[in-house]
Design a protein around this motif. Structure first.
Motif, PDB file in Angstrom:
ATOM      1  N   TYR A 204       0.916  -1.209   0.163  1.00 42.48           N
ATOM      2  CA  TYR A 204       0.024  -0.033   0.092  1.00 42.48           C
ATOM      3  C   TYR A 204       0.797   1.337  -0.002  1.00 42.48           C
ATOM      4  O   TYR A 204       1.934   1.282   0.910  1.00 42.48           O
ATOM      5  CB  TYR A 204      -0.859   0.082   1.143  1.00 42.48           C
TER       6      TYR A 204
ATOM      7  N   LYS B 294      -0.825   8.193  -0.638  1.00 42.61           N
ATOM      8  CA  LYS B 294      -0.552   9.322  -1.512  1.00 42.61           C
ATOM      9  C   LYS B 294      -1.654  10.325  -1.006  1.00 42.61           C
ATOM     10  O   LYS B 294      -2.732  10.234  -1.035  1.00 42.61           O
ATOM     11  CB  LYS B 294      -0.548   8.987  -3.089  1.00 42.61           C
TER      12      LYS B 294
ATOM     13  N   LYS C 279      -7.439  -5.144  -1.889  1.00 43.90           N
ATOM     14  CA  LYS C 279      -8.374  -4.108  -1.699  1.00 43.90           C
ATOM     15  C   LYS C 279      -9.353  -4.078  -0.714  1.00 43.90           C
ATOM     16  O   LYS C 279      -9.786  -3.074   0.152  1.00 43.90           O
ATOM     17  CB  LYS C 279      -9.022  -3.950  -2.974  1.00 43.90           C
TER      18      LYS C 279
ATOM     19  N   THR D  33      -5.170   9.104  -1.533  1.00 40.97           N
ATOM     20  CA  THR D  33      -5.452   7.724  -2.067  1.00 40.97           C
ATOM     21  C   THR D  33      -4.462   6.793  -1.572  1.00 40.97           C
ATOM     22  O   THR D  33      -3.481   7.190  -0.908  1.00 40.97           O
ATOM     23  CB  THR D  33      -5.189   7.868  -3.601  1.00 40.97           C
TER      24      THR D  33
ATOM     25  N   GLU E 296      -2.621   3.610  -3.085  1.00 38.43           N
ATOM     26  CA  GLU E 296      -2.244   2.757  -4.267  1.00 38.43           C
ATOM     27  C   GLU E 296      -1.672   1.401  -3.634  1.00 38.43           C
ATOM     28  O   GLU E 296      -1.068   1.211  -2.837  1.00 38.43           O
ATOM     29  CB  GLU E 296      -1.442   3.436  -5.067  1.00 38.43           C
TER      30      GLU E 296
END
Length: 107
Positions: free
Chosen positions: A6, A9, A81, A98, A100
């Motif tokens: 992970y 951001k 996820k 976010t 990612e």
């Protein structure tokens, strides 16, 4: 099982700008999420501090607003996820942050 990174951001406030009370509160929220994941949490990771970047032409480049990482273990990308449910980094619901997700490939 595969490992997934992970990457966090967004315009997060640097850890050194938190009061001790705010730091303790933030860490409690993160610990609760981490405990929820149990053995799926492989490496809690760390926030990023000072940063710089270098372009392929050797010149300085703007560093991104990546703020840290964690590594989890899951069956697949969808499973990784799903583990983000209730993640503290996504709690603001402002669209500015976010998380990612990258599967770590075997070498």
């Amino acid at each position: 099982m595969s490992k997934f990174m992970y990457l966090y951001k967004g315009p997060a406030r640097p850890m050194d700008q938190f009061t001790p009370e705010q730091s303790a509160e933030q860490m409690a929220v993160w610990r609760a999420w981490m405990e929820k994941l149990g053995p799926a949490m492989v490496d809690f990771g760390t926030p990023f501090a000072a940063r710089t970047a270098v372009a392929d032409d050797g010149l300085a480049a703007d560093a991104s607003d990546l703020n840290g990482y964690s590594i989890v273990e899951a069956e697949n990308l969808d499973g990784a996820k799903a583990l983000t449910d209730g993640h503290p980094y996504l709690s603001e619901a402002s669209g500015k942050f976010t998380l990612e997700i990258f599967e770590l490939a075997d070498m």
